[in-house]
Design an enzyme around this catalytic site. Structure first.
Site, PDB file in Angstrom:
ATOM      1  N   PRO A 173      -2.185 104.236 161.475  1.00  0.00           N
ATOM      2  CA  PRO A 173      -2.051 103.073 160.594  1.00  0.00           C
ATOM      3  C   PRO A 173      -0.760 102.286 160.802  1.00  0.00           C
ATOM      4  CG  PRO A 173      -2.382 105.111 159.316  1.00  0.00           C
ATOM      5  CD  PRO A 173      -2.353 105.500 160.756  1.00  0.00           C
TER       6      PRO A 173
ATOM      7  N   GLU B 293      -8.530  92.488 167.753  1.00  0.00           N
ATOM      8  CA  GLU B 293      -8.833  91.058 167.753  1.00  0.00           C
ATOM      9  C   GLU B 293      -9.254  90.526 166.398  1.00  0.00           C
ATOM     10  OE1 GLU B 293     -10.345  90.096 171.876  1.00  0.00           O
ATOM     11  OE2 GLU B 293     -10.967  92.158 171.672  1.00  0.00           O
TER      12      GLU B 293
ATOM     13  N   ILE C 129      -1.467  97.913 176.255  1.00  0.00           N
ATOM     14  CA  ILE C 129      -0.934  96.549 176.357  1.00  0.00           C
ATOM     15  C   ILE C 129       0.135  96.290 175.297  1.00  0.00           C
ATOM     16  CG2 ILE C 129      -2.968  95.654 177.500  1.00  0.00           C
ATOM     17  CD1 ILE C 129      -3.860  94.396 174.907  1.00  0.00           C
TER      18      ILE C 129
ATOM     19  N   ILE D 107      -8.753 104.521 161.007  1.00  0.00           N
ATOM     20  CA  ILE D 107      -7.604 104.003 161.745  1.00  0.00           C
ATOM     21  C   ILE D 107      -6.790 105.207 162.225  1.00  0.00           C
ATOM     22  CG2 ILE D 107      -5.551 102.538 161.648  1.00  0.00           C
ATOM     23  CD1 ILE D 107      -8.253 101.029 161.318  1.00  0.00           C
ATOM     24  N   LEU D 108      -6.680 105.390 163.533  1.00  0.00           N
ATOM     25  CA  LEU D 108      -6.001 106.582 164.055  1.00  0.00           C
ATOM     26  C   LEU D 108      -4.513 106.569 163.732  1.00  0.00           C
ATOM     27  CD1 LEU D 108      -8.706 106.965 165.462  1.00  0.00           C
ATOM     28  CD2 LEU D 108      -7.467 107.703 167.491  1.00  0.00           C
TER      29      LEU D 108
HETATM   30 MO1  MOS Z   1      -8.975  90.755 174.521  1.00  0.00          MO
HETATM   31  S1  MOS Z   1      -9.199  88.721 174.643  1.00  0.00           S
HETATM   32  O1  MOS Z   1     -10.542  91.277 174.975  1.00  0.00           O
HETATM   33  O2  MOS Z   1      -7.760  91.123 175.680  1.00  0.00           O
END
Ligand code: MOS
Length: 750
Positions: free
Chosen positions: A634, A707, A464, A631-632
């Site tokens: 950084p 998140e 994403i 952390i793969l």
């Molecule tokens: Mo996140 S709100 O699980 O895309």
């Protein structure tokens, strides 16, 4: 202890540029709304202009007669959709369960009532504006002040919180409110639907192609193999693109009706109406403590709004039972129905508004105790997860707090309101802890070692924008020595092996075991073939010291370094190209969660500057320390946390979707009136990752990071605001009026 091989150490944990970066910056990456197909038509929905009532009449003859228009689809001609059964992440999950046009009832402003299909987007838009709809209007409610419908549900309980609260030396009882926030990725939601006979291919802005497939097949009444969903690049999603929204079905129906591929791009205005939002939350926090700061009780009672027809819960109390040691605790939830589109997961769902409340309450309690808020947190550090009694797989919250305090210069803090000045500005300092569950989902992957010295890794997950393409390549490079630029990664297609949703910060931990299995299987096949050949009487090659057997081929999750030099593996692969598959199990019923409490942790330290003469408030710097295991990458990882902190500045100071009380419309439904933090609002950022691999969770020790960076930021900022101004803001966002003491509750409660 993690035991990375030398080759792994050269790529894993090293700052890597995104391998998809050049494609993106050169315009080579095809996003969904870029997809162009022969004979492509364009669909534009017609949205209701009331929030509650019924459609009385729909006049579309004039629209249909306009140039370039093929059809206006409505309830009478759209064709059949089905409701999904079960609504589960195993088979297909959706937040808005009602298929479009199912009935004539309007339950929120902007609900789709028709869709125009035309040769061009412009023709479809013009015709959509010409469709005339009349309504029987009934009263709507989009109010922000919430009282739960029905009895609250107890989410977590231990001890007797009410009794401990009444008996306590020190307590606070305050209510915190967070507003509706709308996901505003730069890329709009879009679908291109293309039927080939009885099979439909969807190019989708999807954070979860496999779930999208499961939903679409049920709602269209097709077998799984007749639905393919492709989502190769995403201009982010923040959770808004996790689940299917009704426009996907409208595109499918329009393509089915016209027999041509159809593109439907949701407008920015529709992004505020039709594809989810973070709901309003109202959270009453009751905390009590002994005079020395030992917590004696925590009560967290929250309510969030939901849509009239769907029950979305913003799980604000999810972290509360885990974060601090407290013998008496009670968390309860309730829902309040409003005439709004369905809420949905937005970056850090639950934890982000929840930790605004909990961390604000901790800061207020610290003030009341006349105690340093960092000390208060350190004092209440638990030894085990007190909600379950389970040990933590890995927890370093106290190190986050101490390291952050050190980097920020917290020891210089003068706690008095307005006591700190710099260059004629009043300074405010604040702190907030953060936490997010370690989650992993089932995943499958295939790795091919090719004769030309390149490798290919495929998995039906998505990137994403966070760097998933790159970490898959890093995992393969770490097992083979193939350089990153010789590794092709394919994602975002249901034709690939099943991959996890790009949600819950879970992709990295989900794909690590699957990709490592797959690449090791491929290496084992290559080496076994080479060994078999060297033993063959027809082979002139010497077996040498290479001792492989076919028995190695199916052994899973071996530690790296099978004893074979990587250069030899590559040489062998040139003669014996091979493909290996791997898989890993996970989900919300992950058996590991019966033995361990798995969470990531962190702390934010925020500084604001306040200039009362002109009422100017700026967030000047934020120091963040994150404990998320290994952390793969950084470089991409730091970008994610920086972005999350900037989003936290927006949450604290700007973001607020407002509903017009007259007609129930989200009224600031554009990027000029809905304010998000921009580059000019970005403070000096200092992000540190602690390096404590969580090898209980996977062999590399990564937990995932997207998140967590947003959680806790707003509480740190509002505490800094209090420090500078003496005004305690419990209702986000902070408004200038709050700081001038002219807050109008009537305006805020609209
Ligand atoms: Mo996140 S709100 O699980 O895309």
């Amino acid at each position: 202890m993690t035991t990375l091989s030398a080759v792994q150490r050269a790529v894993i944990g090293q700052p890597q540029a995104r391998i998809d970066g050049p494609m993106k910056v050169s315009g080579g990456a095809i996003y969904t709304s870029d997809v162009d197909l022969r004979e492509l038509l364009h669909a534009v929905p017609v949205c209701s202009t009331i929030a509650s009532g019924r459609i009385a009449s729909l006049e579309f003859a004039a629209a249909e007669a306009m140039p370039g228009v093929h059809v206006v689809l409505h309830r009478g001609n759209v064709g059949r959709f089905y409701r999904i059964s079960g609504n589960s992440m195993d088979t297909g999950y959706v937040d808005e369960a009602r298929p479009p046009f199912e009935d004539d009832v309007i339950r929120y402003y902007g609900q789709y009532v028709a869709v125009v299909v035309a040769d061009t987007f412009e023709a479809a838009s013009a015709a959509a504006a010409a469709v005339k709809v009349t309504y029987d209007v009934t009263a709507h409610d989009v109010g922000e002040a919430l009282a739960g419908d029905g009895e609250p549900k107890v989410e977590s309980e231990r001890g007797d919180a009410a009794r401990a609260f009444d008996a306590a030396a020190m307590s606070i009882d305050e209510t915190y409110v967070t507003p509706v926030e709308t996901h505003n990725p730069i890329e709009l939601h879009a679908t291109v639907a293309h039927w080939d006979g009885d099979a439909c291919t969807f190019y989708e802005t999807s954070q979860a192609v496999s779930n999208h497939q499961g939903t679409l097949m049920q709602m269209l009444g097709l077998p799984r193999e007749k639905v393919r969903v492709i989502s190769r690049y995403l201009g982010s999603g923040f959770g808004g693109k996790l689940w299917m929204w009704p426009h996907s079905l409208l595109a499918a129906a329009a393509a089915r009706y016209t027999g041509r591929p159809v593109k439907l791009v949701v407008s920015r205005k529709m992004m505020f109406q039709n594809v989810g939002h973070r709901p309003v939350t109202q959270q009453r926090m009751r905390l009590s403590a002994d005079a020395d700061g030992t917590l004696t009780s925590v009560r967290h009672d929250f309510v969030n709004h939901t849509a009239m027809a769907d029950e979305y819960q913003e799980s604000c109390g999810e972290i509360t039972p885990v974060l601090y040691s407290v013998p008496n605790l009670r968390v309860s939830s309730a829902l309040a129905r409003r005439h709004v589109g369905s809420p949905t997961a937005m970056r850090g769902p639950g934890a982000v508004p929840g930790l605004f409340a909990l961390e604000s309450a901790m800061n207020e309690l610290a003030r009341k105790l006349d105690m340093d808020p960092v000390e208060l947190r350190l004092k209440n550090e638990p030894r085990v997860d007190e909600s379950t009694g389970l040990p933590f797989s890995s927890r370093h919250l106290t190190e986050c707090l101490r390291t952050g305090a050190e980097k920020f210069g917290w020891s210089q803090r003068q706690p008095g309101v307005g006591a700190m000045k710099r260059d004629g500005l009043t300074l405010g300092w604040g702190v907030g802890a953060c936490c997010w569950p370690g989650v992993r989902f089932s995943a499958q992957a295939t790795v091919e070692l090719r004769a030309d010295g390149t490798a290919r890794v495929v998995c039906g997950t998505q990137d994403i924008g966070t760097g998933t393409y790159t970490i898959l390549a890093q995992l393969v490079a770490g097992e083979t020595g193939v350089p990153l630029d010789r590794i092709e990664v394919a994602l975002g297609d249901t034709a690939l092996p099943l991959g996890p949703i790009s949600g819950g910060s879970a992709v990295t931990a989900s794909v690590i075991p699957a990709v490592l299995d797959a690449v090791r299987a491929a290496v084992a096949i290559v080496t076994a073939r080479a060994a078999a050949l060297s033993e063959s009487p027809f082979s002139g090659a010497k077996a040498g010291s290479l001792a492989f057997g076919a028995g190695r081929v199916h052994r899973k999750s071996e530690p790296p370094q099978s004893g074979v030099p990587f250069s030899d593996i590559l040489k062998m692969a040139r003669m014996h190209a091979a493909s290996g598959s791997g898989s890993a199990k996970g989900g919300f019923d992950d058996p590991l969660k019966k033995s361990y409490s798995v969470y990531s942790y962190g702390a934010h330290f925020a500084e604001i500057t306040w200039q009362p003469e002109i009422a100017q408030l700026r967030v000047s710097r934020v120091v963040t320390v994150i404990d998320a295991g290994k952390i793969l990458n950084p470089r991409a990882g730091r970008n994610q946390i920086e972005g999350a902190v900037v989003m936290g500045v927006g949450m604290a100071l700007f973001e607020h979707t407002m509903y017009d009380p007259q007609n129930g419309a989200p009224i600031n439904s554009n990027l000029a009136d809905y304010i998000i933090a921009s580059h000019a609002d970005t403070p000096a950022l200092d992000v540190t990752f602690l390096d404590h691999p969580d090898t209980v969770f996977n062999e590399i020790g990564a937990r995932g990071i997207a998140e967590i960076g947003l959680a806790g930021v707003a509480a740190a900022i509002t505490d800094a605001v209090y420090h500078a101004t003496g005004v305690r803001v419990r209702k986000l966002p902070v408004m200038i009026e709050d700081l001038l003491g002219e807050r109008s509750e009537a305006r805020r409660d609209g």
